[in-house]
Design a protein around this motif. Structure first.
Motif, mmCIF file in Angstrom:
data_model
loop_
_atom_site.group_PDB
_atom_site.id
_atom_site.type_symbol
_atom_site.label_atom_id
_atom_site.label_comp_id
_atom_site.label_asym_id
_atom_site.label_seq_id
_atom_site.Cartn_x
_atom_site.Cartn_y
_atom_site.Cartn_z
ATOM 1 N N ILE A 30 10.024 100.617 98.131
ATOM 2 C CA ILE A 30 9.918 102.001 98.617
ATOM 3 C C ILE A 30 10.089 102.079 100.130
ATOM 4 O O ILE A 30 9.820 103.124 100.714
ATOM 5 C CB ILE A 30 8.574 102.621 98.175
ATOM 6 N N GLU A 62 -8.884 108.103 87.922
ATOM 7 C CA GLU A 62 -8.096 107.269 87.005
ATOM 8 C C GLU A 62 -8.916 106.861 85.790
ATOM 9 O O GLU A 62 -8.394 106.836 84.667
ATOM 10 C CB GLU A 62 -7.581 106.037 87.745
ATOM 11 N N GLY A 73 6.811 109.279 99.583
ATOM 12 C CA GLY A 73 6.342 109.505 98.224
ATOM 13 C C GLY A 73 4.916 109.026 98.065
ATOM 14 O O GLY A 73 4.190 108.836 99.041
ATOM 15 N N GLU A 74 4.524 108.787 96.822
ATOM 16 C CA GLU A 74 3.195 108.276 96.542
ATOM 17 C C GLU A 74 3.188 107.564 95.202
ATOM 18 O O GLU A 74 4.047 107.801 94.345
ATOM 19 C CB GLU A 74 2.154 109.387 96.556
ATOM 20 N N TYR A 75 2.240 106.690 94.995
ATOM 21 C CA TYR A 75 2.075 105.974 93.734
ATOM 22 C C TYR A 75 0.628 105.507 93.638
ATOM 23 O O TYR A 75 -0.130 105.548 94.612
ATOM 24 C CB TYR A 75 3.036 104.788 93.611
ATOM 25 N N VAL A 76 0.237 105.061 92.457
ATOM 26 C CA VAL A 76 -1.117 104.557 92.217
ATOM 27 C C VAL A 76 -1.018 103.085 91.863
ATOM 28 O O VAL A 76 -0.189 102.690 91.035
ATOM 29 C CB VAL A 76 -1.805 105.340 91.073
ATOM 30 N N PHE A 77 -1.843 102.262 92.499
ATOM 31 C CA PHE A 77 -1.879 100.834 92.169
ATOM 32 C C PHE A 77 -3.326 100.419 91.947
ATOM 33 O O PHE A 77 -4.266 101.116 92.342
ATOM 34 C CB PHE A 77 -1.217 99.996 93.262
ATOM 35 N N ARG A 88 -4.579 105.527 95.320
ATOM 36 C CA ARG A 88 -3.357 106.308 95.473
ATOM 37 C C ARG A 88 -2.846 106.116 96.896
ATOM 38 O O ARG A 88 -3.566 106.359 97.866
ATOM 39 C CB ARG A 88 -3.599 107.792 95.215
#
Length: 667
Positions: free
Chosen positions: A130, A178, A135-139, A151
């Motif tokens: 990335i 989550e 943007g964004e994502y969850v790990f 997040r």
């Protein structure tokens, strides 16, 4: 207008007015004018000093505000509940911390020095894929109950002297959200239909006490399995059960790979036949409970259509399969064949004309079954045509013989030879395939509103929609066998020509590898019926003869083969040929004759950067499951796939890995 500037203007106006008054007084009285002038000078001096003092106070006020804003902003960044990181890439492409706020210490439990690789404290954090994007994502970080969910919102930071720039990450702990989301998903309702798919066969010849004991054991196993995973099951018919569970229970069943299938298969009655189950499962997403039940029924039909002894699970919009280790159980009666024959006759009688086609690059089973259907239409005196695909080199000997005979002169046509089908009563019969993109002429499917499908391959997720009649029987050796049985019940006193009987007989011989694979009692009964009708084994032997170049190609493929553990052998055909697909199939069949080989895979090149795979099995392993991973399909013992825009070496590596994984899991 700033207050400081406004004060200056007001003072200037007042002094100007006062000076004008002094000038007016001077014209009347010099002494009074002198006093006024002195007063004017004092007022001007006072005004200047007052304005200067205000200006200095205003500047001091602004400086105080600026310093406070910087302090407040720095304080806010340091005290943010989010962890803020500035990350840069080093020469090896490793993301390293360039700056972070104190919240990172709370998240990681330790202070991270500048230059520390991000993967040291958050190994699952995504960086390179990335990089340079927003943007964004969850790990997740950690395992089990200690796992945390974060997040990450990311933004690029451009730097003039660094073409890669930096990335700013704003990371927030969202474990609570989550966990709540996972709990919601795990609590979704799943409905399963469970059927004993060989109920009649397994109970045949058993005494009443033996039947009761066997069914009791099946019920007990299902009850114990459902209690173990946390579900609920009830018997709704002699051979059918309905199970209701949550998504978390289904996940437990998936983790155990539906062990109930293997446990029930281990049951044996006095007739030594194993009990096999077929299961269809669907999970509620946005559907109602009734809609989920309908989807579960469709999944059960899909499982049965693939031969039974397996599970079809509709999960997140995609069907997953489990089991399918055993061959489909042959039905002892032809009741279904008789019913289908009568239904097919009704459809043909209502049609103005009949068209028949098999799969592209037809083999003897496809052309044989197509000629059998054409015979049915001729019995009813209906105009009939068999549509051939552009590539059918493997059957050109048979088609040449048909074209030499006046009776078949107008029977075989190509897609381009067809005029536009305008009659709504035209009937299309598809044989030896049920997958839309594999038919000889896919564009014809849109031109027919009345379609019948007859096939012996295990049912795929992709299937021709809107069929009037769907007859898929994976326990059958070939589609030619199915068509032969339909001919037995289609009309009384049918007289087939030598070529028609021979073509159907050839289809059975090819798909059974000369009656050595997937052969049951009904297969030999169909073969006997065709021999009595005039099928010529000598003609078939001549049709199957291959030329010198073909034999050389098969020998080269065998020479390039490699034997792997578990009975897997893999080879590739040396160069493209006009009938390479048929040659690869023959090569795969020949490799199965090697001692210890249980599965053979032969790869070959096709036009337009396409790699083909021909897969064969002696019956212990299901090659259809492996080929489905690559967009193909077929039968348990015979399957294939075509991978577009690929290289042979890459496909071989992936296919071998998939086959070895399957062998490791299924023994």
């Amino acid at each position: 207008m700033p207050r400081n500037l406004s004060a200056w203007i007001d003072s200037l106006i007042f002094l100007a007015a006062f000076f004008v008054m002094v000038l007016v007084v001077a014209s009347y009285n010099v002494y009074m004018a002198t006093i006024g002038l002195v007063t004017f000078a004092v007022l001007a001096f006072f005004a200047r000093e007052r304005c200067r003092d205000r200006h200095e106070k205003f500047v001091a006020y602004c400086q105080n505000i600026i310093s406070n804003v910087n302090a407040v902003s720095n304080y806010a960044i340091e005290k943010l509940p989010q962890a803020v990181l500035i990350v840069g890439l080093d020469e090896q492409g490793v993301g390293r911390v360039q700056w972070s706020n104190k919240a990172l210490i709370d998240y990681t439990g330790a202070e991270q020095e500048l230059g520390t690789p991000v993967t040291e404290f958050w190994p699952n954090m995504i960086l390179k894929p990335i990089w340079g994007m927003s943007g964004e994502y969850v790990f997740t970080d950690g395992e089990g109950e200690e796992a945390k969910s974060y997040r990450a919102v990311y933004r690029p930071i451009a730097v003039d002297d660094d073409p890669q720039g930096f990335m700013a990450f704003y990371v927030e702990d969202v474990s609570g959200y989550e966990n709540l989301r996972h709990d919601y998903e795990d609590s979704r309702i799943a409905i399963a239909y469970i059927q004993i798919d060989n109920y009649d066969e397994v109970l045949t010849g058993l005494a009443e006490a033996e039947r009761t004991a066997l069914l009791f054991e099946v019920n007990h196993m299902l009850d114990e399995w459902m209690k173990k995973i946390g579900g609920f099951v009830r018997k709704i018919n002699d051979d059918m059960y309905l199970a209701v569970m949550e998504r978390r229970s289904l996940n437990s069943a998936i983790e155990g790979k539906f062990e109930i299938i293997d446990k029930v298969r281990g049951l044996r009655a006095a007739n030594k036949l194993p009990v096999t189950l077929s299961i269809g499962v669907a999970v509620a997403d946005s559907q109602t409970t009734g809609e989920v039940g309908t989807l579960a029924q469709k999944e059960l039909d899909l499982s049965l259509g693939r031969g039974g002894d397996q599970v079809a699970v509709l999960l997140d919009g995609k069907t997953q399969f489990y089991g399918g280790k055993t061959a489909a159980v042959e039905k002892h009666t032809r009741v279904k064949a008789r019913v289908v024959a009568h239904a097919l006759r009704e459809q043909m009688e209502a049609a103005d004309e009949v068209y028949v086609m098999g799969h592209r690059n037809e083999d003897f089973d496809a052309i044989g079954s197509a000629l059998g259907v054409a015979k049915m239409a001729c019995i009813l005196k209906k105009p009939v045509h068999v549509v051939l695909s552009p590539m059918n080199d493997g059957i050109e000997k048979l088609t040449d013989k048909l074209l030499d005979k006046p009776a078949y002169k107008d029977l075989l046509i190509r897609e381009n030879d067809m005029s536009l089908v305008t009659s709504p009563k035209s009937l299309l019969v598809v044989v030896d395939t049920h997958i839309p993109h594999l038919v000889a002429a896919p564009s014809l499917l849109e031109r027919f509103s009345r379609i019948v499908v007859i096939d012996h391959h295990r049912r795929s997720e992709s299937i021709i929609d809107g069929t009037l009649l769907l007859y898929i029987e994976p326990s059958s050796s070939s589609t030619s066998e199915l068509i032969t049985e339909l001919l037995m019940y289609f009309a009384d006193g049918i007289t087939m020509s030598r070529m028609e009987a021979t073509a159907l007989y050839a289809g059975i011989v090819v798909d059974t590898k000369n009656f050595g694979v997937q052969t049951g009692v009904r297969t030999f009964e169909a073969a006997a019926y065709l021999r009595r009708a005039g099928a010529d084994p000598v003609l078939i032997r001549n049709l199957f003869k291959s030329d010198y170049e073909t034999n050389v190609t098969i020998a080269k493929a065998a020479a390039s083969s490699k034997l792997y553990d578990g009975g897997l052998i893999v080879a590739s055909c040396p160069s493209p040929q006009s009938n390479i697909q048929a040659i690869a199939a023959q090569a795969a069949d020949s490799l199965l004759r090697i001692e210890g080989v249980r599965m053979s895979l032969v790869l070959f090149e096709l036009p337009q950067n396409t790699i083909g795979v021909s897969a064969r099995s002696v019956g212990e392993l299901n090659v259809q499951v492996i080929m489905e991973r690559f967009g193909g399909g077929g039968h348990q013992n015979v399957a294939g796939a075509q991978i577009k825009d690929a290289k042979l070496d890459d496909v071989m590596r992936d296919v071998v890995a998939a086959a070895q994984e399957y062998i490791k899991e299924n023994g």
